[in-house]
Design a protein around this motif. Structure first.
Motif, PDB file in Angstrom:
ATOM      1  N   TYR A   1       5.774  11.342   3.214  1.00 60.56           N
ATOM      2  CA  TYR A   1       5.112  10.181   3.017  1.00 60.56           C
ATOM      3  C   TYR A   1       6.411   9.159   2.921  1.00 60.56           C
ATOM      4  O   TYR A   1       6.308   7.963   3.456  1.00 60.56           O
ATOM      5  N   ALA A   2       7.537   9.497   2.021  1.00 59.60           N
ATOM      6  CA  ALA A   2       8.588   8.458   2.053  1.00 59.60           C
ATOM      7  C   ALA A   2       9.146   8.391   3.442  1.00 59.60           C
ATOM      8  O   ALA A   2       9.662   7.009   3.593  1.00 59.60           O
ATOM      9  N   GLU A   3       9.642   9.224   4.303  1.00 59.06           N
ATOM     10  CA  GLU A   3       9.987   9.111   5.574  1.00 59.06           C
ATOM     11  C   GLU A   3       9.200   8.252   6.265  1.00 59.06           C
ATOM     12  O   GLU A   3       9.589   7.192   7.083  1.00 59.06           O
ATOM     13  N   GLU A   4       7.772   8.215   6.478  1.00 54.43           N
ATOM     14  CA  GLU A   4       6.894   7.654   6.891  1.00 54.43           C
ATOM     15  C   GLU A   4       7.149   6.097   6.657  1.00 54.43           C
ATOM     16  O   GLU A   4       6.972   5.094   7.417  1.00 54.43           O
ATOM     17  N   HIS A   5       6.872   5.866   5.143  1.00 54.87           N
ATOM     18  CA  HIS A   5       7.044   4.651   4.663  1.00 54.87           C
ATOM     19  C   HIS A   5       8.313   3.874   5.332  1.00 54.87           C
ATOM     20  O   HIS A   5       8.420   2.657   5.574  1.00 54.87           O
ATOM     21  N   PHE A   6       9.486   4.564   4.978  1.00 50.83           N
ATOM     22  CA  PHE A   6      10.741   3.908   5.359  1.00 50.83           C
ATOM     23  C   PHE A   6      10.715   3.556   6.950  1.00 50.83           C
ATOM     24  O   PHE A   6      11.365   2.434   7.318  1.00 50.83           O
TER      25      PHE A   6
ATOM     26  N   ASP B   1       1.007  -1.195  -0.038  1.00 44.57           N
ATOM     27  CA  ASP B   1      -0.152   0.105   0.090  1.00 44.57           C
ATOM     28  C   ASP B   1       0.710   1.462  -0.173  1.00 44.57           C
ATOM     29  O   ASP B   1       0.530   2.296  -0.514  1.00 44.57           O
ATOM     30  N   ASP B   2       1.992   1.251   0.772  1.00 41.46           N
ATOM     31  CA  ASP B   2       2.886   2.312   0.933  1.00 41.46           C
ATOM     32  C   ASP B   2       3.416   2.566  -0.553  1.00 41.46           C
ATOM     33  O   ASP B   2       3.600   3.723  -1.082  1.00 41.46           O
ATOM     34  N   HIS B   3       3.804   1.456  -1.080  1.00 46.59           N
ATOM     35  CA  HIS B   3       4.608   1.564  -2.391  1.00 46.59           C
ATOM     36  C   HIS B   3       3.574   2.106  -3.623  1.00 46.59           C
ATOM     37  O   HIS B   3       3.852   2.912  -4.200  1.00 46.59           O
ATOM     38  N   ARG B   4       2.251   1.648  -3.727  1.00 48.09           N
ATOM     39  CA  ARG B   4       1.161   2.228  -4.306  1.00 48.09           C
ATOM     40  C   ARG B   4       1.213   3.773  -4.337  1.00 48.09           C
ATOM     41  O   ARG B   4       1.074   4.512  -5.019  1.00 48.09           O
ATOM     42  N   ASN B   5       1.037   4.077  -2.951  1.00 44.91           N
ATOM     43  CA  ASN B   5       1.068   5.603  -2.726  1.00 44.91           C
ATOM     44  C   ASN B   5       2.123   6.334  -3.143  1.00 44.91           C
ATOM     45  O   ASN B   5       2.025   7.445  -3.462  1.00 44.91           O
ATOM     46  N   LEU B   6       3.268   5.683  -2.848  1.00 46.27           N
ATOM     47  CA  LEU B   6       4.356   6.445  -3.338  1.00 46.27           C
ATOM     48  C   LEU B   6       4.428   6.626  -4.841  1.00 46.27           C
ATOM     49  O   LEU B   6       4.893   7.633  -5.495  1.00 46.27           O
ATOM     50  N   PHE B   7       4.015   5.636  -5.678  1.00 49.96           N
ATOM     51  CA  PHE B   7       3.817   5.656  -7.221  1.00 49.96           C
ATOM     52  C   PHE B   7       2.933   6.902  -7.416  1.00 49.96           C
ATOM     53  O   PHE B   7       3.161   7.715  -8.321  1.00 49.96           O
ATOM     54  N   GLU B   8       1.913   6.925  -6.781  1.00 48.42           N
ATOM     55  CA  GLU B   8       0.683   7.967  -6.788  1.00 48.42           C
ATOM     56  C   GLU B   8       1.458   9.601  -6.553  1.00 48.42           C
ATOM     57  O   GLU B   8       1.230  10.195  -7.342  1.00 48.42           O
TER      58      GLU B   8
END
Length: 147
Positions: free
Chosen positions: A54-59, A19-26
């Motif tokens: 968002y990338a910081e939160e994802h990592f 889900d995070d990766h999809r969000n990062l793609f968006e």
């Protein structure tokens, strides 16, 4: 037109990470659209800031999962993350200060950063969690579906 298109091949098997990766793609696609549309610098900066936050939160979420699973590549992943964020923060700061304009190289860097991360690093982690061993080297980003 989207810069990146999500495919099922990019799934790691972890729903939250996927889900995070999809969000990062968006968010990369939003940034690309803002850049292509020649929007105001403030609009582009806002979209870039949202992407970086968002990338910081994802990592952070990803590394917590790695820590909990005992992933032996956590320190390497953290070092890669730190190097990427250093580059992103410099880019972001220079753009906000007006020292640079966002150009195609910056857009390509952000695209490459995301797809190399998913295809390279996260697939290794996913294989470790599923099978307990490090997988063979992952595919390169050139295999990513880029429009």
């Amino acid at each position: 037109m989207a810069l990146l298109n999500w495919k099922a091949d990019y799934c790691t098997g972890n729903a939250k990470i996927d889900d995070d990766h999809r969000n990062l793609f968006e968010r990369i696609n939003d940034f690309h659209f803002a850049w292509q549309s020649s929007r105001d610098r403030k609009d582009i900066a806002r979209v870039l800031n949202r992407l970086v936050e968002y990338a910081e939160e994802h990592f952070a979420r990803e590394e917590e999962i790695m820590r909990a699973s005992g992933y032996p590549g956590l320190a390497r992943h953290h070092a890669i993350r730190e190097a990427l964020f250093e580059q992103i923060f410099v880019l972001q700061g220079h753009f906000e200060d007006g020292r640079i304009r966002i150009d195609r190289d910056a857009v390509d860097f952000l695209r490459g950063w995301l797809v190399d991360h998913i295809v390279g690093e996260d697939m290794k982690f996913s294989a470790y969690v599923e099978g307990g061993v490090d997988p063979a080297p992952a595919s390169r980003a050139i295999d990513i579906d880029v429009v």
